[in-house]
Design a protein around this motif. Structure first.
Motif, PDB file in Angstrom:
ATOM      1  N   SER A  55       0.849  -1.142  -0.140  1.00 36.45           N
ATOM      2  CA  SER A  55      -0.109   0.081  -0.077  1.00 36.45           C
ATOM      3  C   SER A  55       0.677   1.101   0.068  1.00 36.45           C
ATOM      4  CB  SER A  55      -0.822   0.280   1.322  1.00 36.45           C
ATOM      5  OG  SER A  55      -1.723   1.263   1.275  1.00 36.45           O
ATOM      6  N   ASN A  56       0.591   2.027  -1.049  1.00 34.96           N
ATOM      7  CA  ASN A  56       1.465   3.352  -1.110  1.00 34.96           C
ATOM      8  C   ASN A  56       1.047   4.361   0.226  1.00 34.96           C
ATOM      9  OD1 ASN A  56       3.106   3.190  -3.696  1.00 34.96           O
ATOM     10  ND2 ASN A  56       0.954   2.926  -4.398  1.00 34.96           N
ATOM     11  N   THR A  57      -0.045   3.918   0.956  1.00 36.41           N
ATOM     12  CA  THR A  57      -0.353   4.837   1.819  1.00 36.41           C
ATOM     13  C   THR A  57       0.516   4.610   2.997  1.00 36.41           C
ATOM     14  OG1 THR A  57      -2.764   4.522   1.300  1.00 36.41           O
ATOM     15  CG2 THR A  57      -2.376   5.479   3.219  1.00 36.41           C
ATOM     16  N   ASN A  58       1.260   3.508   3.182  1.00 38.98           N
ATOM     17  CA  ASN A  58       2.106   3.351   4.203  1.00 38.98           C
ATOM     18  C   ASN A  58       3.326   4.358   4.066  1.00 38.98           C
ATOM     19  OD1 ASN A  58       0.816   1.064   5.450  1.00 38.98           O
ATOM     20  ND2 ASN A  58       1.671  -0.277   3.709  1.00 38.98           N
ATOM     21  N   TYR A  59       3.668   4.609   2.913  1.00 39.09           N
ATOM     22  CA  TYR A  59       5.039   5.375   2.762  1.00 39.09           C
ATOM     23  C   TYR A  59       4.735   6.991   2.912  1.00 39.09           C
ATOM     24  CZ  TYR A  59       8.311   1.596   2.938  1.00 39.09           C
ATOM     25  OH  TYR A  59       8.951   0.661   3.481  1.00 39.09           O
ATOM     26  N   VAL A  60       3.378   7.389   2.365  1.00 35.37           N
ATOM     27  CA  VAL A  60       2.956   8.746   2.514  1.00 35.37           C
ATOM     28  C   VAL A  60       3.057   9.058   3.961  1.00 35.37           C
ATOM     29  CG1 VAL A  60       1.036  10.314   2.167  1.00 35.37           C
ATOM     30  CG2 VAL A  60       1.600   8.605   0.363  1.00 35.37           C
ATOM     31  N   LEU A  61       2.620   8.093   4.759  1.00 39.18           N
ATOM     32  CA  LEU A  61       2.471   8.147   6.327  1.00 39.18           C
ATOM     33  C   LEU A  61       3.896   8.373   6.954  1.00 39.18           C
ATOM     34  CD1 LEU A  61      -0.421   6.124   7.324  1.00 39.18           C
ATOM     35  CD2 LEU A  61      -0.339   8.481   7.760  1.00 39.18           C
ATOM     36  N   LEU A  62       4.883   7.406   6.345  1.00 44.85           N
ATOM     37  CA  LEU A  62       6.206   7.655   6.738  1.00 44.85           C
ATOM     38  C   LEU A  62       6.716   9.018   6.369  1.00 44.85           C
ATOM     39  CD1 LEU A  62       7.229   3.666   5.917  1.00 44.85           C
ATOM     40  CD2 LEU A  62       7.159   4.819   8.291  1.00 44.85           C
ATOM     41  N   GLY A  63       6.578   9.372   5.189  1.00 42.85           N
ATOM     42  CA  GLY A  63       6.946  10.792   4.783  1.00 42.85           C
ATOM     43  C   GLY A  63       6.566  11.747   6.005  1.00 42.85           C
ATOM     44  N   MET A  64       5.206  11.778   6.491  1.00 39.48           N
ATOM     45  CA  MET A  64       4.689  12.491   7.375  1.00 39.48           C
ATOM     46  C   MET A  64       5.509  12.257   8.604  1.00 39.48           C
ATOM     47  SD  MET A  64       0.510  12.347   6.087  1.00 39.48           S
ATOM     48  CE  MET A  64       0.145  13.458   7.178  1.00 39.48           C
ATOM     49  N   VAL A  65       5.594  11.264   9.007  1.00 37.95           N
ATOM     50  CA  VAL A  65       6.337  10.926  10.329  1.00 37.95           C
ATOM     51  C   VAL A  65       7.752  11.567  10.110  1.00 37.95           C
ATOM     52  CG1 VAL A  65       7.466   8.975  11.732  1.00 37.95           C
ATOM     53  CG2 VAL A  65       5.247   8.868  10.801  1.00 37.95           C
ATOM     54  N   ILE A  66       8.513  11.443   9.276  1.00 39.07           N
ATOM     55  CA  ILE A  66      10.031  12.203   9.086  1.00 39.07           C
ATOM     56  C   ILE A  66       9.803  13.554   9.327  1.00 39.07           C
ATOM     57  CG2 ILE A  66      11.669  12.568   7.215  1.00 39.07           C
ATOM     58  CD1 ILE A  66      11.212   9.853   6.032  1.00 39.07           C
ATOM     59  N   GLU A  67       8.843  14.135   8.818  1.00 35.77           N
ATOM     60  CA  GLU A  67       8.724  15.668   8.879  1.00 35.77           C
ATOM     61  C   GLU A  67       8.208  16.038  10.230  1.00 35.77           C
ATOM     62  OE1 GLU A  67       6.428  19.541   6.895  1.00 35.77           O
ATOM     63  OE2 GLU A  67       6.265  17.591   6.135  1.00 35.77           O
ATOM     64  N   GLN A  68       7.271  15.118  11.005  1.00 34.82           N
ATOM     65  CA  GLN A  68       6.950  15.498  12.330  1.00 34.82           C
ATOM     66  C   GLN A  68       8.296  15.287  13.280  1.00 34.82           C
ATOM     67  OE1 GLN A  68       6.839  12.912  14.917  1.00 34.82           O
ATOM     68  NE2 GLN A  68       6.073  14.635  16.499  1.00 34.82           N
ATOM     69  N   VAL A  69       9.084  14.373  12.990  1.00 34.90           N
ATOM     70  CA  VAL A  69      10.311  13.973  13.970  1.00 34.90           C
ATOM     71  C   VAL A  69      11.202  14.966  13.558  1.00 34.90           C
ATOM     72  CG1 VAL A  69      12.046  12.311  14.305  1.00 34.90           C
ATOM     73  CG2 VAL A  69       9.707  11.631  14.071  1.00 34.90           C
ATOM     74  N   THR A  70      11.448  15.466  12.552  1.00 30.27           N
ATOM     75  CA  THR A  70      12.868  16.270  12.155  1.00 30.27           C
ATOM     76  C   THR A  70      12.431  17.856  11.902  1.00 30.27           C
ATOM     77  OG1 THR A  70      12.636  16.022   9.859  1.00 30.27           O
ATOM     78  CG2 THR A  70      13.903  14.169  10.973  1.00 30.27           C
ATOM     79  N   GLY A  71      11.091  18.122  11.538  1.00 28.72           N
ATOM     80  CA  GLY A  71      11.016  19.359  11.525  1.00 28.72           C
ATOM     81  C   GLY A  71      11.299  19.733   9.969  1.00 28.72           C
ATOM     82  N   HIS A  72      11.719  18.722   9.056  1.00 29.44           N
ATOM     83  CA  HIS A  72      11.843  19.087   7.686  1.00 29.44           C
ATOM     84  C   HIS A  72      11.348  18.014   6.859  1.00 29.44           C
ATOM     85  CE1 HIS A  72      15.860  20.061   9.759  1.00 29.44           C
ATOM     86  NE2 HIS A  72      15.239  21.323   9.363  1.00 29.44           N
ATOM     87  N   SER A  73      11.019  18.232   5.463  1.00 30.19           N
ATOM     88  CA  SER A  73      10.237  17.569   4.779  1.00 30.19           C
ATOM     89  C   SER A  73      11.270  16.108   4.620  1.00 30.19           C
ATOM     90  CB  SER A  73      10.407  18.113   3.463  1.00 30.19           C
ATOM     91  OG  SER A  73      11.202  18.319   2.607  1.00 30.19           O
ATOM     92  N   TYR A  74      10.377  14.943   4.172  1.00 30.90           N
ATOM     93  CA  TYR A  74      11.289  13.971   3.917  1.00 30.90           C
ATOM     94  C   TYR A  74      12.195  13.985   2.635  1.00 30.90           C
ATOM     95  CZ  TYR A  74       7.927  13.387   0.037  1.00 30.90           C
ATOM     96  OH  TYR A  74       6.934  13.693  -1.216  1.00 30.90           O
ATOM     97  N   ALA A  75      11.790  14.889   1.899  1.00 30.66           N
ATOM     98  CA  ALA A  75      12.907  15.264   0.622  1.00 30.66           C
ATOM     99  C   ALA A  75      14.209  15.922   1.401  1.00 30.66           C
ATOM    100  CB  ALA A  75      12.049  16.164  -0.249  1.00 30.66           C
ATOM    101  N   THR A  76      13.697  16.970   1.969  1.00 30.77           N
ATOM    102  CA  THR A  76      15.179  17.474   2.727  1.00 30.77           C
ATOM    103  C   THR A  76      15.942  16.526   3.164  1.00 30.77           C
ATOM    104  OG1 THR A  76      14.083  19.632   2.810  1.00 30.77           O
ATOM    105  CG2 THR A  76      15.593  19.260   4.342  1.00 30.77           C
ATOM    106  N   GLU A  77      15.276  15.721   4.173  1.00 28.01           N
ATOM    107  CA  GLU A  77      16.087  14.681   5.018  1.00 28.01           C
ATOM    108  C   GLU A  77      16.865  13.604   4.092  1.00 28.01           C
ATOM    109  OE1 GLU A  77      16.858  14.511   8.198  1.00 28.01           O
ATOM    110  OE2 GLU A  77      16.026  16.537   8.193  1.00 28.01           O
TER     111      GLU A  77
END
Length: 347
Positions: free
Chosen positions: A168-190
């Motif tokens: 499910s692609n939804t799983n990795y969209v959520l992981l991208g959101m988690v990365i941003e929540q944890v780091t304060g930066h977008s998944y792309a930036t990280e």
């Protein structure tokens, strides 16, 4: 008349016969080179290319017109390996734990229609065992969405059986959101800071809403021949946004599996397929070849592009091939190409 499966296998079998070395002092061409043109003639692609990386160098080959070694192209779900690597790096830094629930990081987001973020761990997202519906099954990969919109579409459907592998692609969209929540930066930036810059992946980027490809690039075609080179990457987001090159993908998987991006404990966990019943690790999946060798990697499909990268478990040998259309129509060609690269050749 032979059954359909036999007919599909015939082009591959004929090509494999052509791989038998002739008595000659000339260097033997790589086995993959005889199969690559079949991605065009039998696989329905306008053009195909591959790059193999092994000590001490690389090998490039192409078939068809309008494709070149330095082309940038869309890598689809190969993005997931990058996202999983960032999440595991954050775990190594103790900024999150794979046992954390989705609710801990994205409170109140995953609920409704039987979905409950309190019962889902980050591990279940990474291994596709969350049961969350795949939003792209509804959008068909054609509708640009924000991450929140993608998740909300998925949450209108009840979950699949808990603990069962369901990609499910939804799983990795959520992981991208988690990365941003944890780091304060977008998944792309990280990903750029942690992977792309350190490995000098100069042809790799997360384009965001940019619909054009960097130069140089060829054209991309849908299955019906429509030119889809211009595409809004937000149709996939953290599940499939990446733009890259053959050389960069080979370098990335060699570094990842070679232990340059993750501690050995977490690299082992990334390759642990028990949660997904042998089908998937975390952003990686294994494929056992007819000769008994198992290769690791991922594939990526997005409108106008199909890519597959596979590597030995130590990353010392890597193959990436691509076609400039959405899919290879002959399902036997991909495993045959991998076997030609990784299986020992008989004299």
């Amino acid at each position: 008349m032979p059954p359909l499966r036999t007919l599909l296998a015939m082009p591959v079998a004929l090509a494999l016969l052509a791989l038998t070395p002739a008595a000659s002092s000339a260097p033997t061409a790589p086995a993959t080179d005889a199969l690559l043109p079949l991605l065009v003639t039998a696989g329905g692609a306008p053009a195909a290319a591959l790059m193999a990386r092994e000590e001490p160098g690389t090998h490039y080959a192409r078939a068809g017109r309008g494709i070149s070694r330095a082309d940038h192209f869309r890598a689809g779900s190969i993005t997931k390996t990058f996202i999983a690597t960032v999440v595991l790096q954050l775990a190594a830094e103790h900024r999150l734990a794979l046992s954390d629930t989705v609710e801990q990081h994205l409170p109140g987001l995953v609920h409704g229609a039987g979905n409950d973020g309190r019962a889902l761990t980050l591990r279940s997202l990474l291994t596709h065992t969350s049961g969350l519906n795949d939003f792209s099954a509804e959008t068909k990969g054609l509708t640009p969405l924000s991450p929140l919109q993608a998740v909300r579409i998925a949450l209108t459907h009840p979950p699949a059986e808990p603990g069962r592998f369901a990609y499910s692609n939804t799983n990795y969209v959520l992981l991208g959101m988690v990365i941003e929540q944890v780091t304060g930066h977008s998944y792309a930036t990280e990903a750029e800071r942690r992977i792309i810059a350190p490995l000098d992946l100069t042809g790799t980027s997360f384009p965001g809403a940019r619909t054009s490809l960097p130069s140089p690039h060829g054209r991309a075609y849908a299955a019906d021949g429509t030119d889809v080179t211009e595409l809004d990457p937000r149709v996939a987001g953290a599940a499939g946004e990446l733009v890259t090159t053959l050389a960069d993908l080979d370098r990335f998987y060699a570094a990842l599996l070679g232990g340059r991006l993750l501690p050995s404990r977490l690299l082992h966990e990334m390759r642990d397929t028990r949660a997904a019943h042998g089908l998937y690790g975390m952003g990686l999946f294994p494929q056992k070849l007819p000769c008994g060798i198992t290769v690791w990697g991922h594939n990526g499909r997005i409108t106008g592009s199909y890519v597959r990268t596979a590597a030995t478990v130590d990353g010392r040998r890597v193959l990436t091939f691509r076609v400039n259309t959405t899919a290879v129509t002959d399902p036997g060609l991909e495993p045959a190409l991998l076997a030609a690269e990784f299986c020992p050749r008989t004299p």
